[in-house]
Write an enzyme that holds these catalytic residues in place. Structure first.
Site, PDB file in Angstrom:
ATOM      1  N   HIS A   1       4.445   1.427  -3.973  1.00  0.00           N
ATOM      2  CA  HIS A   1       3.735   2.330  -5.018  1.00  0.00           C
ATOM      3  C   HIS A   1       3.006   0.720  -4.969  1.00  0.00           C
ATOM      4  CE1 HIS A   1       4.369   6.446  -4.412  1.00  0.00           C
ATOM      5  NE2 HIS A   1       5.589   5.741  -4.786  1.00  0.00           N
ATOM      6  N   THR A   2       1.338   1.031  -5.149  1.00  0.00           N
ATOM      7  CA  THR A   2       0.445  -0.123  -5.996  1.00  0.00           C
ATOM      8  C   THR A   2       0.750   0.448  -6.827  1.00  0.00           C
ATOM      9  OG1 THR A   2      -1.019  -0.209  -3.426  1.00  0.00           O
ATOM     10  CG2 THR A   2      -1.884  -1.355  -6.222  1.00  0.00           C
TER      11      THR A   2
END
Lengths: 229, 262
Positions: B39-40
């Site tokens: 995930h960013t």
């Protein structure tokens, strides 16, 4: 990355929720319903826009007002609109306000463990043509009342409505009508006053209030400017 | 008793790089087939404010060309204004890689429109609604696209200008700004902007705001682009420099008059 004031590297973080503010008020009478919401959209101490409607017309007899997180409110409106479209194809008629009230409750509870951060009022006319107001919490608990308010100005407005419109307990026997004794014009005046007052003390309420009036003649909208500070 | 305890054998968990052919080369890396979801969780290379206003003939959108890496000036010529189709323009602030991903999505949509060969294209409001859903759905997956997007356009004589945030909150207005621009540019818009401005007046207003941002937003530079959307189509300017003035006495000698300061 910058070293923050606490000596360690600080990174941006995010929350899936925001509170975009807003207040909604609704009052039902024997043969009408008035439902209103301000048009300010905020985040923190910033105003994003002064002209964002929180009202959503489900049908000619049913209007939804949603305060809270705008993206969730928009999604809720789109979901209900799609469900209403399916309902019309199936039953060849518009949904009644009490049926939409139950559907809204179910739709909110469906997301019980990742809720829509929205505070809703549903106003309109019931199957007998009587004014109705349904008031919700974010996860779908709901109740039919004669008047209610939701959103950032709730704490300021609700006591005023209670004082002016004190209603019979829903438990009393024989059952007493939930509608308020006010005339449509009196309800309009009361609602305008509550928004002018909430706008004085709640920074998330202001700019303008949209008021939708539903009665046996149909549905119409009024807009009253509020203070922009 | 020696050896494993009785009971069913432990399930064999396959690893990436592990061969299904016994004895073959490439045996057991320590990387699971389904590694942890990526995930960013924070942005890396970012662009700062995007400004947008409606004017007499349509919409003007402006942004600088800096892509920062934290507080490092990393890339100085990244263009953040994207022509979506003949009447829709996108301006992006936030994570640059996420913006490039979004550009690819829009490129696919535009290509689909082109392949239909009916001359129809998505209108600005449809692009806006689409991006609202993309960003909202990603926030629902707890894997947001870290951007604030400005969408501007003109279709059938109607101007459109809107913003979508990283969690899907969206709004339309006559003037918009993302990030720092919300604090520094919008107050100027609120006092000086009119929807019936000429192009020259509009560009002057945007340049004034970009200059204010350049002086106070450390993640901005004075290399900017301004784009115009009208009924006739889209024009994105080449990057150009904004003049700045640093020779004010207070800049030259900021401690003069402050006795005892070093």
């Amino acid at each position: 990355m910058d070293k923050g004031p606490h000596g360690h590297v600080e990174r941006p973080s995010w929350s899936p929720y925001d509170n975009n503010g807003g207040t909604a008020v609704a009052v039902a009478g024997e043969d009408y319903c008035v439902i209103a919401a301000d048009t300010r959209m905020s985040t923190g101490f910033s105003i994003l826009t002064r002209d964002h409607t929180k009202l959503f017309k489900v049908s000619d007899k049913c209007v939804l007002a949603s305060a809270g997180f705008q993206a969730d409110a928009k999604t809720l409106q789109k979901t209900l609109d799609a469900r209403h479209q399916q309902y019309q194809h199936k039953h060849n008629k518009e949904i009644s306000c009490p049926a939409m009230a139950q559907l809204l409750s179910n739709t909110l509870y469906y997301k019980r463990f990742f809720p829509y951060y929205t505070f809703n009022l549903l106003g309109g006319l019931d199957n007998e043509g009587k004014g109705c107001v349904y008031t919700y919490d974010a996860i779908g608990s709901y109740e039919r009342t004669g008047y209610s308010c939701q959103g950032s100005g709730q704490q300021l407005v609700m006591p005023v409505l209670d004082n002016q419109l004190k209603s019979a307990s829903p438990l009393v026997l024989p059952a007493v009508s939930s509608a308020t004794p006010l005339s449509e014009a009196e309800a309009m005046d009361l609602i305008k006053d509550t928004f002018a007052s909430a706008g004085e003390r709640d920074i998330y309420t202001g700019d303008a209030v949209e008021i939708i009036i539903i009665n046996r003649k149909g549905i119409r909208k009024e807009v009253l400017p509020l203070k922009k500070d | 008793m020696l050896g494993p305890a009785p009971g069913p054998p432990a399930a064999h968990v396959p690893y990436a790089g592990e061969s299904s052919v016994p004895g073959a080369a490439g045996h057991k890396f320590d990387v699971p087939v389904d590694g942890p979801a990526k995930h960013t969780n924070d942005p890396y290379v970012t662009g700062t404010s995007v400004l947008g206003i409606k004017y007499k003939d349509g919409v003007l959108i402006a942004a600088d060309t800096l892509a920062s890496y934290g507080s490092t000036i990393r890339y100085k010529s990244i263009e953040r204004l994207h022509k979506v189709n003949d009447h829709t323009l996108l301006g992006a602030s936030g994570e640059i890689s996420d913006y490039q991903y979004i550009s690819n999505l829009l490129e696919e949509l535009a290509t689909d429109d082109f392949n239909h060969d009916d001359g129809l294209q998505l209108n600005p409001k449809e692009i806006y609604a689409y991006l609202t859903r993309v960003l909202y759905n990603r926030r629902n997956k707890f894997d947001p696209l870290w951007n604030s997007l400005v969408i501007g356009g003109v279709k059938n004589g109607k101007s459109f200008l809107g913003v979508v945030g990283m969690i899907g909150a969206a709004y339309e207005d006559d003037h918009v700004a993302t990030g720092f621009g919300n604090h520094l540019a919008r107050p100027i818009f609120r006092s000086e902007h009119r929807p019936d401005m000429t192009e020259d007046e509009g560009v002057a207003l945007l340049e004034k705001c970009l200059r204010v941002l350049y002086y106070r937003d450390k993640q901005s530079i004075n290399k900017v682009q301004v784009a115009k959307v009208t009924e006739k189509g889209i024009e994105i300017s080449r990057p150009y420099a904004l003049a700045s003035e640093w020779s004010y006495q207070a800049f030259v000698d900021p401690t003069k008059g402050a006795e005892g300061s070093w």
